[in-house]
Design an enzyme around this catalytic site. Structure first.
Site, PDB file in Angstrom:
ATOM      1  N   LYS A   1      81.094 -32.323 -49.247  1.00 34.67           N
ATOM      2  CA  LYS A   1      81.330 -31.214 -48.316  1.00 34.67           C
ATOM      3  C   LYS A   1      81.807 -29.949 -49.024  1.00 34.67           C
ATOM      4  O   LYS A   1      82.172 -29.956 -50.190  1.00 34.67           O
ATOM      5  CB  LYS A   1      82.288 -31.656 -47.203  1.00 34.67           C
ATOM      6  CG  LYS A   1      81.600 -32.645 -46.258  1.00 34.67           C
ATOM      7  CD  LYS A   1      82.398 -32.980 -45.020  1.00 34.67           C
ATOM      8  CE  LYS A   1      81.543 -33.859 -44.088  1.00 34.67           C
ATOM      9  NZ  LYS A   1      82.290 -34.296 -42.896  1.00 34.67           N
TER      10      LYS A   1
ATOM     11  N   ARG B   1      82.808 -42.915 -45.814  1.00 36.08           N
ATOM     12  CA  ARG B   1      81.412 -42.543 -45.507  1.00 36.08           C
ATOM     13  C   ARG B   1      80.876 -41.640 -46.616  1.00 36.08           C
ATOM     14  O   ARG B   1      81.354 -40.514 -46.792  1.00 36.08           O
ATOM     15  CB  ARG B   1      81.366 -41.847 -44.145  1.00 36.08           C
ATOM     16  CG  ARG B   1      79.981 -41.506 -43.638  1.00 36.08           C
ATOM     17  CD  ARG B   1      80.075 -40.877 -42.249  1.00 36.08           C
ATOM     18  NE  ARG B   1      78.762 -40.609 -41.676  1.00 36.08           N
ATOM     19  CZ  ARG B   1      78.057 -39.489 -41.890  1.00 36.08           C
ATOM     20  NH1 ARG B   1      78.556 -38.535 -42.671  1.00 36.08           N
ATOM     21  NH2 ARG B   1      76.872 -39.332 -41.328  1.00 36.08           N
TER      22      ARG B   1
END
Length: 260
Positions: free
Chosen positions: A205, A239
């Site tokens: 991210k 994840r």
């Protein structure tokens, strides 16, 4: 949890797995590499992404789930906020609903999860993907998200979803600044103490690129750094896009005392 996006526009791997055979091959490899769950999504939820209609989203995920359901020995999670998509995915063999709206985006989602007795991942998001990065503000980001997750946990239990089927997710990158993300990650142990499995979705991210100072750099190693930190703090579901490096790192981290 291995990430399998069958979308043209996801922030990191959009377009990489649009062919069904490619997606199936990648999912099988993730299982071989040590994934415990495959999370399949057909709609990007990156900042300012376009909304996808349920039929189009279903057409992306269903052929992949149908082919994988009889071949994987690990659970399939459907990453969607639409009950129609989730229901068809469950019919095809998915066992978990991973909903970025915390089961609030579609009024039918909670009842579907209850009726089908499936696992649910309940995430916090401020706003929608189209608005969530428009100057997100909190007085106390940890306390506010902790309160939200407790409220959603209780709401799920009230409609009959068993606590042992509920996973919580503070929503890294979903309506948070880079500093909010880091503050939440440092508070992982506090979220673990809520008593339900905790999912952390930080892989590749933007805050990672911000910290390493290069938006074009490979983010695998930096993602691993976060993965080890949250695992040490007790997060049960990590994840990630890169399953094998994560599994290998966790094995050695545990063997050398990092998870004790």
């Amino acid at each position: 949890m291995g990430i399998l996006n069958v979308t043209p526009d996801s922030f990191s791997d959009g377009g990489a797995h649009r062919q069904v055979e490619d997606a199936v091959r990648v999912a099988l490899q993730m299982e071989a590499d040590g994934a415990d769950i495959i999370d399949i999504g057909g709609e990007s939820t990156r900042p300012y992404s376009d909304v996808v209609e349920a039929e189009q989203e279903t057409s992306r995920v269903l052929p992949v789930i149908e082919q994988l359901a009889g071949r994987l020995t690990i659970p399939i999670s459907i990453d969607t906020s639409k009950a129609e998509v989730a229901e068809r995915a469950l019919d095809a063999g998915a066992e978990i609903i991973n909903d970025v709206t915390g089961l609030e985006g579609d009024p039918l989602m909670g009842e579907l999860a209850r009726q089908r007795s499936v696992g649910v991942c309940v995430m916090h998001m401020k706003g929608t993907p189209q608005t969530m990065q428009d100057d997100p503000c909190y007085e106390d980001v940890v306390a506010e998200i902790e309160r939200y997750l407790v409220e959603r946990l209780q709401a799920c239990e009230r409609i009959g979803i068993r606590r042992d089927r509920i996973c919580l997710d503070p929503g890294i990158g979903f309506g948070k600044t880079h500093e909010h993300n880091l503050t939440l990650l440092r508070a992982t142990r506090r979220f673990v103490e809520l008593g339900s499995p905790l999912l952390i979705g930080h892989s590749r991210k933007g805050f990672i690129a911000k910290l390493i100072g290069d938006p074009l750099a490979d983010r695998t190693a930096a993602t691993l750094g976060v993965s080890l930190a949250v695992a040490a703090a007790g997060a049960q579901v990590i994840r990630v896009h890169d399953v094998k490096p994560t599994v290998d790192a966790l094995k050695l981290f545990e063997a050398s005392g990092g998870l004790n």
